[in-house]
Design an enzyme around this catalytic site. Structure first.
Site, mmCIF file in Angstrom:
data_model
loop_
_atom_site.group_PDB
_atom_site.id
_atom_site.type_symbol
_atom_site.label_atom_id
_atom_site.label_comp_id
_atom_site.label_asym_id
_atom_site.label_seq_id
_atom_site.Cartn_x
_atom_site.Cartn_y
_atom_site.Cartn_z
ATOM 1 N N ASN A 1 -8.831 8.601 -8.540
ATOM 2 C CA ASN A 1 -7.553 8.839 -7.870
ATOM 3 C C ASN A 1 -6.969 7.497 -7.434
ATOM 4 O OD1 ASN A 1 -5.465 10.357 -6.565
ATOM 5 N ND2 ASN A 1 -6.477 10.017 -4.605
ATOM 6 N N HIS B 1 -4.505 6.112 -4.370
ATOM 7 C CA HIS B 1 -3.933 6.549 -3.094
ATOM 8 C C HIS B 1 -3.134 5.390 -2.497
ATOM 9 C CE1 HIS B 1 -3.475 8.772 0.598
ATOM 10 N NE2 HIS B 1 -3.763 7.662 1.244
HETATM 11 C C1 GAR Z 1 1.862 6.844 -6.225
HETATM 12 O O1 GAR Z 1 2.306 5.896 -5.301
HETATM 13 C C2 GAR Z 1 0.478 7.348 -5.865
HETATM 14 O O2 GAR Z 1 -0.319 6.388 -5.237
HETATM 15 C C3 GAR Z 1 0.801 8.455 -4.906
HETATM 16 O O3 GAR Z 1 1.943 9.074 -5.409
HETATM 17 C C4 GAR Z 1 2.711 8.125 -6.163
HETATM 18 C C5 GAR Z 1 2.938 8.722 -7.519
HETATM 19 O O4 GAR Z 1 3.840 7.967 -8.255
HETATM 20 N N1 GAR Z 1 -0.299 9.353 -4.806
HETATM 21 C C6 GAR Z 1 -0.574 10.070 -3.724
HETATM 22 O O5 GAR Z 1 0.094 10.036 -2.707
HETATM 23 C C7 GAR Z 1 -1.815 10.943 -3.828
HETATM 24 N N2 GAR Z 1 -2.178 11.463 -2.578
HETATM 25 P P1 GAR Z 1 3.995 8.228 -9.821
HETATM 26 O O6 GAR Z 1 4.184 9.730 -10.018
HETATM 27 O O7 GAR Z 1 5.240 7.476 -10.185
HETATM 28 O O8 GAR Z 1 2.780 7.708 -10.518
#
Ligand code: GAR
Length: 210
Positions: A107, A109
């Site tokens: 994952n 985060h």
């Molecule tokens: C990213 O910043 C990731 O770290 C976060 O969502 C965004 C997704 O961006 N993930 C979380 O918050 C998980 N809990 P993306 O769809 O453009 O890859």
């Protein structure tokens, strides 16, 4: 060819970084499928553009997390992936699901874990007056955002930043570190043993590399 299944819920820019890294052979694997718990997200368009099979399993169609996760796992397992990558996948996972992929699910985060697990990490960093924020790639365990950290990247937070400023600065770093960690895993250099992350048989520091 090793296979990766990517789970998404949104824009999919991290998915894109991983697709690009497979295409450029930085990662010696293929993204075999993309699964989204939400219809109509841009990540699905990215999968389509790259001619990768994409599936929507809408969590709203299920009455329990267990039932939903079981269907997602069935779909994932049809592809027999070597690695499952959560890329902006915004679902809490059931213990059974996590156990099924122990040691082969990553994952990303958007915080410097163990700071700010859960939601609204950028807002929380700004509100706390942090001058530094970032992102962490970790193995997934049953504890929410609590698995062993592999790699982190830091970004500065400036006094007049809003959430979007910080989020976009963090994303730039995510697109660098996530493909790198996936590359290590696919090359057999990275593993989880007794709840710890190892790279080239060396135990990673509790905070991963930064
Ligand atoms: C990213 O910043 C990731 O770290 C976060 O969502 C965004 C997704 O961006 N993930 C979380 O918050 C998980 N809990 P993306 O769809 O453009 O890859």
């Amino acid at each position: 060819m090793k296979k990766i299944v990517v789970l998404v819920s949104g824009s999919g820019s991290n998915l894109q970084a991983i697709i690009d890294s497979c295409q450029s052979k930085l990662i010696d694997a293929q993204v075999a499928a993309v699964i989204s718990n939400k219809p109509d997200v841009f990540a699905l368009e990215r999968a389509k553009q790259a001619e990768i099979p994409a599936h929507v399993i809408n969590h709203k169609d299920f009455t329990s997390r267990e039932e939903f996760d079981e269907v997602v796992a069935k779909q994932i397992d049809q592809y027999q992936p070597d690695l499952v990558v959560l890329a902006g996948y915004m679902r809490i996972l059931t213990p059974k699901f996590v156990q099924h992929y122990t040691g082969k699910m990553l994952n990303i985060h958007p915080s410097l874990l163990p700071k700010y697990p859960g939601l609204h990490t950028h807002r929380r960093a700004i509100e706390a007056g942090d001058s530094e924020h970032g992102t962490s790639v970790h193995f997934v365990t049953e504890e929410l955002d609590g698995g062993p950290i592999i790699l982190q990247a830091k970004v500065p937070v400036f006094a007049d930043d809003n959430e979007e400023d910080v989020a976009s600065r963090v994303l730039v770093q995510e697109h660098q570190i996530y493909p790198l960690v996936v590359k290590w895993f696919i090359a057999g250099r990275l593993m989880m043993k007794d709840g710890q992350a190892y790279l080239d048989n060396e135990r990673l520091p509790a905070q991963g590399y930064c």
